[in-house]
Design a protein around this motif. Structure first.
Motif, PDB file in Angstrom:
ATOM      1  N   ALA A 188       3.901   8.331   2.377  1.00  0.00           N
ATOM      2  CA  ALA A 188       3.331   9.329   1.466  1.00  0.00           C
ATOM      3  C   ALA A 188       1.845   9.043   1.235  1.00  0.00           C
ATOM      4  O   ALA A 188       1.018   9.967   1.208  1.00  0.00           O
ATOM      5  N   ASN A 189       1.493   7.778   1.100  1.00  0.00           N
ATOM      6  CA  ASN A 189       0.101   7.392   0.916  1.00  0.00           C
ATOM      7  C   ASN A 189      -0.721   7.762   2.157  1.00  0.00           C
ATOM      8  O   ASN A 189      -1.822   8.289   2.040  1.00  0.00           O
ATOM      9  N   ALA A 190      -0.167   7.494   3.347  1.00  0.00           N
ATOM     10  CA  ALA A 190      -0.872   7.814   4.585  1.00  0.00           C
ATOM     11  C   ALA A 190      -1.032   9.325   4.737  1.00  0.00           C
ATOM     12  O   ALA A 190      -2.067   9.794   5.214  1.00  0.00           O
ATOM     13  N   GLN A 191      -0.003  10.083   4.330  1.00  0.00           N
ATOM     14  CA  GLN A 191      -0.094  11.542   4.419  1.00  0.00           C
ATOM     15  C   GLN A 191      -1.175  12.084   3.492  1.00  0.00           C
ATOM     16  O   GLN A 191      -1.868  13.035   3.834  1.00  0.00           O
ATOM     17  N   SER A 192      -1.306  11.484   2.339  1.00  0.00           N
ATOM     18  CA  SER A 192      -2.322  11.960   1.395  1.00  0.00           C
ATOM     19  C   SER A 192      -3.733  11.709   1.928  1.00  0.00           C
ATOM     20  O   SER A 192      -4.662  12.430   1.587  1.00  0.00           O
ATOM     21  N   LYS A 193      -3.880  10.707   2.793  1.00  0.00           N
ATOM     22  CA  LYS A 193      -5.188  10.405   3.384  1.00  0.00           C
ATOM     23  C   LYS A 193      -5.415  11.192   4.669  1.00  0.00           C
ATOM     24  O   LYS A 193      -6.512  11.188   5.198  1.00  0.00           O
ATOM     25  N   GLY A 194      -4.367  11.811   5.145  1.00  0.00           N
ATOM     26  CA  GLY A 194      -4.482  12.631   6.349  1.00  0.00           C
ATOM     27  C   GLY A 194      -4.017  11.856   7.570  1.00  0.00           C
ATOM     28  O   GLY A 194      -4.422  10.718   7.804  1.00  0.00           O
ATOM     29  N   LEU A 195      -3.147  12.479   8.346  1.00  0.00           N
ATOM     30  CA  LEU A 195      -2.605  11.864   9.554  1.00  0.00           C
ATOM     31  C   LEU A 195      -3.010  12.676  10.769  1.00  0.00           C
ATOM     32  O   LEU A 195      -3.369  13.837  10.674  1.00  0.00           O
ATOM     33  N   LYS A 196      -2.891  12.029  11.915  1.00  0.00           N
ATOM     34  CA  LYS A 196      -3.129  12.738  13.164  1.00  0.00           C
ATOM     35  C   LYS A 196      -1.976  13.701  13.417  1.00  0.00           C
ATOM     36  O   LYS A 196      -0.863  13.491  12.959  1.00  0.00           O
ATOM     37  N   GLU A 197      -2.245  14.724  14.193  1.00  0.00           N
ATOM     38  CA  GLU A 197      -1.206  15.691  14.555  1.00  0.00           C
ATOM     39  C   GLU A 197      -0.148  14.984  15.399  1.00  0.00           C
ATOM     40  O   GLU A 197      -0.451  14.169  16.263  1.00  0.00           O
ATOM     41  N   GLY A 198       1.116  15.240  15.110  1.00  0.00           N
ATOM     42  CA  GLY A 198       2.207  14.650  15.888  1.00  0.00           C
ATOM     43  C   GLY A 198       2.769  13.379  15.274  1.00  0.00           C
ATOM     44  O   GLY A 198       3.756  12.852  15.768  1.00  0.00           O
ATOM     45  N   ASP A 199       2.133  12.843  14.249  1.00  0.00           N
ATOM     46  CA  ASP A 199       2.686  11.660  13.582  1.00  0.00           C
ATOM     47  C   ASP A 199       3.911  12.072  12.782  1.00  0.00           C
ATOM     48  O   ASP A 199       3.940  13.128  12.161  1.00  0.00           O
ATOM     49  N   SER A 200       4.928  11.235  12.824  1.00  0.00           N
ATOM     50  CA  SER A 200       6.134  11.528  12.057  1.00  0.00           C
ATOM     51  C   SER A 200       6.625  10.249  11.397  1.00  0.00           C
ATOM     52  O   SER A 200       6.260   9.144  11.804  1.00  0.00           O
ATOM     53  N   TYR A 201       7.453  10.429  10.398  1.00  0.00           N
ATOM     54  CA  TYR A 201       8.007   9.262   9.708  1.00  0.00           C
ATOM     55  C   TYR A 201       8.864   8.434  10.655  1.00  0.00           C
ATOM     56  O   TYR A 201       8.900   7.212  10.555  1.00  0.00           O
ATOM     57  N   GLN A 202       9.542   9.080  11.597  1.00  0.00           N
ATOM     58  CA  GLN A 202      10.384   8.367  12.561  1.00  0.00           C
ATOM     59  C   GLN A 202       9.550   7.365  13.362  1.00  0.00           C
ATOM     60  O   GLN A 202      10.015   6.275  13.678  1.00  0.00           O
ATOM     61  N   ASN A 203       8.305   7.730  13.690  1.00  0.00           N
ATOM     62  CA  ASN A 203       7.408   6.811  14.402  1.00  0.00           C
ATOM     63  C   ASN A 203       6.902   5.706  13.481  1.00  0.00           C
ATOM     64  O   ASN A 203       6.554   4.630  13.939  1.00  0.00           O
ATOM     65  N   PHE A 204       6.849   6.009  12.208  1.00  0.00           N
ATOM     66  CA  PHE A 204       6.337   5.060  11.216  1.00  0.00           C
ATOM     67  C   PHE A 204       7.381   3.989  10.894  1.00  0.00           C
ATOM     68  O   PHE A 204       7.079   2.805  10.867  1.00  0.00           O
ATOM     69  N   PHE A 205       8.612   4.407  10.642  1.00  0.00           N
ATOM     70  CA  PHE A 205       9.717   3.477  10.357  1.00  0.00           C
ATOM     71  C   PHE A 205      10.989   4.061  10.942  1.00  0.00           C
ATOM     72  O   PHE A 205      11.427   5.133  10.535  1.00  0.00           O
ATOM     73  N   ASP A 206      11.578   3.346  11.882  1.00  0.00           N
ATOM     74  CA  ASP A 206      12.798   3.815  12.542  1.00  0.00           C
ATOM     75  C   ASP A 206      14.009   3.260  11.794  1.00  0.00           C
ATOM     76  O   ASP A 206      14.475   2.145  12.060  1.00  0.00           O
ATOM     77  N   TYR A 207      14.509   4.056  10.851  1.00  0.00           N
ATOM     78  CA  TYR A 207      15.637   3.649  10.017  1.00  0.00           C
ATOM     79  C   TYR A 207      16.884   3.403  10.861  1.00  0.00           C
ATOM     80  O   TYR A 207      17.579   2.413  10.673  1.00  0.00           O
ATOM     81  N   GLU A 208      17.147   4.302  11.794  1.00  0.00           N
ATOM     82  CA  GLU A 208      18.338   4.169  12.644  1.00  0.00           C
ATOM     83  C   GLU A 208      18.290   2.882  13.467  1.00  0.00           C
ATOM     84  O   GLU A 208      19.304   2.202  13.635  1.00  0.00           O
ATOM     85  N   LYS A 209      17.133   2.537  13.967  1.00  0.00           N
ATOM     86  CA  LYS A 209      16.986   1.311  14.752  1.00  0.00           C
ATOM     87  C   LYS A 209      17.260   0.080  13.877  1.00  0.00           C
ATOM     88  O   LYS A 209      17.925  -0.869  14.312  1.00  0.00           O
ATOM     89  N   ALA A 210      16.752   0.098  12.661  1.00  0.00           N
ATOM     90  CA  ALA A 210      16.968  -1.028  11.748  1.00  0.00           C
ATOM     91  C   ALA A 210      18.457  -1.185  11.434  1.00  0.00           C
ATOM     92  O   ALA A 210      18.966  -2.309  11.384  1.00  0.00           O
ATOM     93  N   ILE A 211      19.169  -0.082  11.243  1.00  0.00           N
ATOM     94  CA  ILE A 211      20.609  -0.137  10.978  1.00  0.00           C
ATOM     95  C   ILE A 211      21.356  -0.660  12.205  1.00  0.00           C
ATOM     96  O   ILE A 211      22.251  -1.498  12.100  1.00  0.00           O
ATOM     97  N   LYS A 212      20.972  -0.183  13.388  1.00  0.00           N
ATOM     98  CA  LYS A 212      21.632  -0.638  14.620  1.00  0.00           C
ATOM     99  C   LYS A 212      21.455  -2.136  14.831  1.00  0.00           C
ATOM    100  O   LYS A 212      22.350  -2.812  15.333  1.00  0.00           O
ATOM    101  N   GLU A 213      20.304  -2.675  14.455  1.00  0.00           N
ATOM    102  CA  GLU A 213      20.063  -4.110  14.593  1.00  0.00           C
ATOM    103  C   GLU A 213      20.998  -4.922  13.705  1.00  0.00           C
ATOM    104  O   GLU A 213      21.363  -6.039  14.036  1.00  0.00           O
ATOM    105  N   ILE A 214      21.394  -4.356  12.574  1.00  0.00           N
ATOM    106  CA  ILE A 214      22.325  -5.060  11.688  1.00  0.00           C
ATOM    107  C   ILE A 214      23.735  -4.999  12.262  1.00  0.00           C
ATOM    108  O   ILE A 214      24.458  -5.987  12.263  1.00  0.00           O
ATOM    109  N   TYR A 215      24.122  -3.844  12.791  1.00  0.00           N
ATOM    110  CA  TYR A 215      25.456  -3.701  13.349  1.00  0.00           C
ATOM    111  C   TYR A 215      25.618  -4.459  14.663  1.00  0.00           C
ATOM    112  O   TYR A 215      26.710  -4.896  14.992  1.00  0.00           O
ATOM    113  N   ASN A 216      24.547  -4.613  15.411  1.00  0.00           N
ATOM    114  CA  ASN A 216      24.591  -5.311  16.700  1.00  0.00           C
ATOM    115  C   ASN A 216      23.489  -6.356  16.745  1.00  0.00           C
ATOM    116  O   ASN A 216      22.494  -6.197  17.441  1.00  0.00           O
ATOM    117  N   PRO A 217      23.651  -7.452  16.007  1.00  0.00           N
ATOM    118  CA  PRO A 217      22.582  -8.453  15.950  1.00  0.00           C
ATOM    119  C   PRO A 217      22.442  -9.199  17.273  1.00  0.00           C
ATOM    120  O   PRO A 217      23.415  -9.447  17.982  1.00  0.00           O
TER     121      PRO A 217
END
Length: 98
Positions: A30-59
């Motif tokens: 949210a802070n980065a968005q308020s300062k302005g982001l490049k076109e095409g940036d997404s939260y998924q690129n910023f923090f991959d929640y699914e990847k973090a969960i998969k790492e816990i299930y398959n350490p």
């Protein structure tokens, strides 16, 4: 606490940590968005929640020596409980009670 209980609690703690990290990254996003982001940036690129969960299930990188030690400790405790339930005596099925 048994090894299973400990593992379950650690698993839950790790999931809580991922949720906490997600909240932190959402604030940073949210802070980065308020300062302005490049076109095409997404939260998924910023923090991959699914990847973090998969790492816990398959350490990766579980220490096999540590797992062997934990299993031996658990077997030792089970053997001690069995001795207590047998009145402090060890006997097998071949022993006869008369």
């Amino acid at each position: 606490m048994t090894l299973t209980e400990y593992s379950t609690r650690m698993f839950a703690y790790q999931l809580q940590q991922v949720d906490r990290m997600n909240e932190i990254y959402l604030g940073a996003w949210a802070n980065a968005q308020s300062k302005g982001l490049k076109e095409g940036d997404s939260y998924q690129n910023f923090f991959d929640y699914e990847k973090a969960i998969k790492e816990i299930y398959n350490p990766d990188g579980l220490d096999p020596d540590l797992l062997n030690i934990a299993r031996r400790v658990q077997e030792f405790h089970q053997k001690q409980r069995k001795e207590v339930t047998n009145g402090g005596r060890l006997y097998n099925n071949s022993d006869s009670k008369s």
